[in-house]
Design an enzyme around this catalytic site. Structure first.
Site, mmCIF file in Angstrom:
data_model
loop_
_atom_site.group_PDB
_atom_site.id
_atom_site.type_symbol
_atom_site.label_atom_id
_atom_site.label_comp_id
_atom_site.label_asym_id
_atom_site.label_seq_id
_atom_site.Cartn_x
_atom_site.Cartn_y
_atom_site.Cartn_z
ATOM 1 C CG HIS A 1 0.956 7.538 -1.587
ATOM 2 N ND1 HIS A 1 0.156 7.359 -2.702
ATOM 3 C CD2 HIS A 1 0.998 8.875 -1.373
ATOM 4 C CE1 HIS A 1 -0.252 8.527 -3.139
ATOM 5 N NE2 HIS A 1 0.239 9.473 -2.350
ATOM 6 C CG ASN B 1 -2.908 13.846 0.484
ATOM 7 O OD1 ASN B 1 -3.392 14.374 1.473
ATOM 8 N ND2 ASN B 1 -1.692 14.140 0.049
ATOM 9 N NE ARG C 1 15.822 9.509 2.838
ATOM 10 C CZ ARG C 1 15.450 9.465 4.119
ATOM 11 N NH1 ARG C 1 14.341 10.083 4.504
ATOM 12 N NH2 ARG C 1 16.158 8.809 5.003
ATOM 13 C CG ASP C 2 7.180 12.948 -1.676
ATOM 14 O OD1 ASP C 2 6.017 12.540 -1.530
ATOM 15 O OD2 ASP C 2 7.509 13.779 -2.553
ATOM 16 C CB ILE C 3 10.457 12.655 -6.010
ATOM 17 C CG1 ILE C 3 11.623 12.860 -6.946
ATOM 18 C CG2 ILE C 3 9.223 13.413 -6.474
ATOM 19 C CD1 ILE C 3 11.426 12.215 -8.306
ATOM 20 C CD GLU D 1 -0.183 15.897 -7.084
ATOM 21 O OE1 GLU D 1 0.976 15.459 -7.072
ATOM 22 O OE2 GLU D 1 -0.467 17.112 -7.057
ATOM 23 C CB VAL D 2 0.657 8.631 -6.917
ATOM 24 C CG1 VAL D 2 1.075 7.219 -7.314
ATOM 25 C CG2 VAL D 2 1.646 9.661 -7.460
ATOM 26 C CG HIS E 1 2.089 11.759 2.042
ATOM 27 N ND1 HIS E 1 2.905 12.374 1.117
ATOM 28 C CD2 HIS E 1 0.938 11.477 1.391
ATOM 29 C CE1 HIS E 1 2.270 12.465 -0.041
ATOM 30 N NE2 HIS E 1 1.072 11.931 0.100
HETATM 31 P P1 5GP Z 1 -0.381 12.374 -3.337
HETATM 32 O O1 5GP Z 1 -0.625 13.784 -3.787
HETATM 33 O O2 5GP Z 1 -0.887 11.351 -4.317
HETATM 34 O O3 5GP Z 1 -0.854 12.100 -1.933
HETATM 35 O O4 5GP Z 1 1.182 12.226 -3.214
HETATM 36 C C1 5GP Z 1 2.002 11.769 -4.239
HETATM 37 C C2 5GP Z 1 3.421 12.022 -3.798
HETATM 38 O O5 5GP Z 1 4.286 11.267 -4.631
HETATM 39 C C3 5GP Z 1 3.861 13.478 -3.892
HETATM 40 O O6 5GP Z 1 4.246 13.948 -2.606
HETATM 41 C C4 5GP Z 1 5.010 13.455 -4.885
HETATM 42 O O7 5GP Z 1 6.063 14.353 -4.557
HETATM 43 C C5 5GP Z 1 5.453 12.004 -4.835
HETATM 44 N N1 5GP Z 1 6.029 11.496 -6.080
HETATM 45 C C6 5GP Z 1 5.551 11.699 -7.341
HETATM 46 N N2 5GP Z 1 6.297 11.046 -8.241
HETATM 47 C C7 5GP Z 1 7.312 10.446 -7.529
HETATM 48 C C8 5GP Z 1 8.416 9.626 -7.914
HETATM 49 O O8 5GP Z 1 8.637 9.317 -9.089
HETATM 50 N N3 5GP Z 1 9.235 9.193 -6.923
HETATM 51 C C9 5GP Z 1 9.005 9.515 -5.599
HETATM 52 N N4 5GP Z 1 9.881 9.032 -4.697
HETATM 53 N N5 5GP Z 1 7.956 10.270 -5.209
HETATM 54 C C10 5GP Z 1 7.125 10.733 -6.163
#
Ligand code: 5GP
Ligand code: ZN
Length: 115
Positions: free
Chosen positions: A99, A86, A30-32, A94-95, A101
């Site tokens: 991944h 993304n 699950r997304d945090i 951001e990560v 979503h």
């Molecule tokens: P991005 O912007 O890279 O597509 O999405 C990164 C996602 O990772 C975001 O939706 C954010 O809420 C989620 N996220 C960031 N840090 C953590 C974490 O430590 N644990 C979990 N489960 N999700 C995270």
């Protein structure tokens, strides 16, 4: 595993996550900070920075998509859902461990906000 990578550390069990489904090659958790009633991230357990690197590894790409479909089933998203990768600065990534979503559980509205 890349020590500095948040999602590699989740795979390694160093950072907790609420796991929804796991296979030999993928992890779904699950997304945090959920943006929909159901918001699950699906990752390959091996480090790929983004969807371009994932596409260069067709077996891993297929496994991520298969797990995304399984998550939709497990989450009861029979009325529909979105799968979003993304990518890069304009995509808002951001990560930098790829991944998918998987979001759903309610009507999601327009795909993008109009400018
Ligand atoms: P991005 O912007 O890279 O597509 O999405 C990164 C996602 O990772 C975001 O939706 C954010 O809420 C989620 N996220 C960031 N840090 C953590 C974490 O430590 N644990 C979990 N489960 N999700 C995270
Ligand atoms: Zn990683």
């Amino acid at each position: 595993m890349e020590n500095s990578c948040l999602f590699c550390r989740i795979v390694a069990g160093e950072i907790p996550a609420t796991v929804v489904h796991r296979t030999d090659t993928t992890l779904a958790f699950r997304d945090i900070d959920p943006k929909a009633p159901s918001h699950v991230l699906v990752i390959p357990v091996t480090h790929h920075a983004n969807v371009i690197e994932l596409a260069a590894d067709p077996a891993a790409a297929a496994d991520v998509l298969a797990t995304a479909a399984k998550v939709a089933e497990l989450e009861g998203l029979a009325d529909g859902f979105r799968v979003i990768f993304n990518t890069g600065a304009h995509g808002g990534q951001e990560v930098f461990h790829v991944h998918a979503h998987v979001v759903g559980g309610a009507p999601l509205g327009p795909m993008l906000a109009r400018r």
